[in-house]
Design a protein around this motif. Structure first.
Motif, short mmCIF file in Angstrom:
data_model
loop_
_atom_site.label_atom_id
_atom_site.label_comp_id
_atom_site.label_asym_id
_atom_site.label_seq_id
_atom_site.Cartn_x
_atom_site.Cartn_y
_atom_site.Cartn_z
N PRO A 108 0.87 -1.17 -0.04
CA PRO A 108 0.13 0.11 0.03
C PRO A 108 0.86 1.27 0.05
CG PRO A 108 -0.90 -1.49 1.34
CD PRO A 108 0.53 -2.08 1.09
N GLY A 109 2.04 1.64 0.82
CA GLY A 109 2.70 2.49 0.97
C GLY A 109 3.59 2.49 -0.44
N VAL A 124 10.65 2.87 -8.59
CA VAL A 124 10.08 2.75 -7.19
C VAL A 124 9.85 1.42 -6.96
CG1 VAL A 124 8.65 3.51 -5.55
CG2 VAL A 124 9.57 5.10 -7.06
N GLN A 125 8.88 0.78 -7.86
CA GLN A 125 8.29 -0.67 -7.55
C GLN A 125 9.40 -1.56 -7.71
OE1 GLN A 125 5.23 -1.59 -7.03
NE2 GLN A 125 4.03 0.01 -7.67
N ILE A 126 10.34 -1.53 -8.36
CA ILE A 126 11.59 -2.33 -8.43
C ILE A 126 12.46 -2.24 -7.07
CG2 ILE A 126 13.62 -3.16 -9.32
CD1 ILE A 126 12.34 -2.32 -12.29
N ALA A 191 -4.71 1.82 0.35
CA ALA A 191 -3.85 2.63 -0.03
C ALA A 191 -3.86 4.09 0.05
CB ALA A 191 -3.99 2.46 -1.84
N GLU A 192 -4.87 4.61 0.67
CA GLU A 192 -5.05 5.98 1.10
C GLU A 192 -5.55 5.88 2.45
OE1 GLU A 192 -3.95 8.31 -0.50
OE2 GLU A 192 -3.37 7.61 -2.40
N GLU A 193 -5.27 7.11 3.24
CA GLU A 193 -5.89 7.11 4.53
C GLU A 193 -7.35 7.27 4.17
OE1 GLU A 193 -3.25 8.66 3.44
OE2 GLU A 193 -1.33 8.04 4.64
N PRO A 194 -8.14 6.99 5.47
CA PRO A 194 -9.40 7.08 5.20
C PRO A 194 -10.08 8.80 5.31
CG PRO A 194 -9.06 5.48 6.81
CD PRO A 194 -7.80 6.15 6.28
N THR A 195 -9.07 9.67 5.82
CA THR A 195 -9.63 10.84 5.96
C THR A 195 -9.50 11.67 4.44
OG1 THR A 195 -7.48 11.47 6.45
CG2 THR A 195 -9.15 11.24 8.11
N GLN A 196 -8.85 11.11 3.41
CA GLN A 196 -8.51 11.75 2.15
C GLN A 196 -9.61 11.73 1.36
OE1 GLN A 196 -4.88 10.39 0.54
NE2 GLN A 196 -3.62 11.26 1.75
N PRO A 197 -9.96 12.54 0.63
CA PRO A 197 -11.29 12.51 -0.27
C PRO A 197 -10.97 11.36 -1.38
CG PRO A 197 -9.76 14.21 -0.94
CD PRO A 197 -9.11 13.91 0.49
N VAL A 198 -12.46 10.73 -1.77
CA VAL A 198 -12.29 9.84 -2.61
C VAL A 198 -12.73 10.60 -3.94
CG1 VAL A 198 -13.81 7.78 -3.71
CG2 VAL A 198 -13.00 8.19 -1.06
N PHE A 199 -12.07 10.23 -5.04
CA PHE A 199 -12.42 10.77 -6.38
C PHE A 199 -13.56 10.08 -6.93
CE2 PHE A 199 -12.00 10.56 -10.92
CZ PHE A 199 -11.99 11.75 -11.55
#
Length: 266
Positions: A108-109, A124-126, A191-199
């Motif tokens: 997730p991070g 970054v993934q590798i 993957a995102e914190e619950p406080t962040q908005p959803v697109f």
């Protein structure tokens, strides 16, 4: 008293002996004497010593000792080879399991960083996967006892317990899969914190139903932060359920795997 007659030194042919290759052996006997006058003198010390030296095969004894030592060394080498094989199999299984677990926990991070990295996202993934493998290898080095016990069990399984390239690939692959599943159970992938908005997308990407705020539509918010699939369309079907039954990535950003985190009423 009459002087003792000298002993006679003869050679006798050996028909059968515990010593291989022994065909003749020296013997001592008293000289022939008339009946009633024969006596049995003690053999001289020099003659007895010569006979004893001739009869005693020290080389055979030394060879027997050397054979025992060689057999012991061969057994030790076999045991050492088996121990190395068991350790190798156990290490492969433990490294694979740890790698699958750590890669799942950091995913997730790693996904958040990759989205912000732009063109450097593949690097970054590798790097993240390589770091997870390095941590798994380091942790395995501290658990040698566990690796030996695990290897002693896996080596009893045909093909999977072999020490060749095929066995090693199966050990690491299967253990990595199991570790990944354990990671999924230990940590919910967010993957995102619950406080962040959803697109919120303008419409469902499957049935093209418009998402009008205040229209009462139920939309699935995925773990990547995108809400682009309806929970139920006009016919009562769930586009989110149908899509996730066939695929594991987000239809917008292609992050994989994703899951439904929220059901939104818009």
């Amino acid at each position: 008293m009459a002087a003792s007659a000298p002993l006679q030194m003869l050679t006798a042919q050996v028909e059968r002996s515990i010593f291989p290759g022994l065909t003749h052996i020296p013997i001592l006997r008293c000289p022939t004497a008339p009946l009633g006058t024969a006596h049995f003198p003690r053999p001289p010390a020099a003659a007895a010593a010569a006979a004893s030296a001739a009869f005693d095969p020290p080389d055979l004894l030394d060879n027997a000792g050397s054979a025992d030592a060689s057999a012991s060394m061969a057994e030790a080498r076999v045991e050492g080879t088996l121990a190395l094989g068991i350790a190798q199999v156990g290490t492969n299984c433990l490294v694979g399991g740890m790698y699958g677990l750590f890669s799942q926990l950091v995913r997730p991070g790693l996904q958040r960083i990759s989205r912000r990295a732009g063109v450097f996202a593949p690097a970054v993934q590798i790097g993240g996967e390589a770091g997870a493998f390095g941590i798994a290898y380091a942790v395995t080095g501290l658990c040698k006892g566990v690796a030996l016990r695990l290897g002693s069990i896996v080596t009893k399984i045909p093909i999977l317990g072999s020490t060749g390239p095929v066995g090693s690939a199966l050990q690491i692959g299967l253990a990595s899969y199991l570790g990944n599943k354990v990671g999924e159970l230990l940590l919910a992938e967010v993957a995102e914190e619950p406080t962040q908005p959803v697109f919120l997308a303008n419409m469902c990407v499957m049935c093209n139903t418009p998402f009008v705020v205040g229209g009462g539509h139920t939309v699935a918010a995925l773990s990547c932060g995108h809400a682009c699939l309806c929970i139920s369309d006009a016919d009562g079907n769930s586009c989110a359920g149908c899509y996730l039954d066939q695929r594991s990535d987000c239809p917008l950003c292609r992050v994989s795997p994703v899951q439904i985190m929220h059901e939104l009423r818009v």
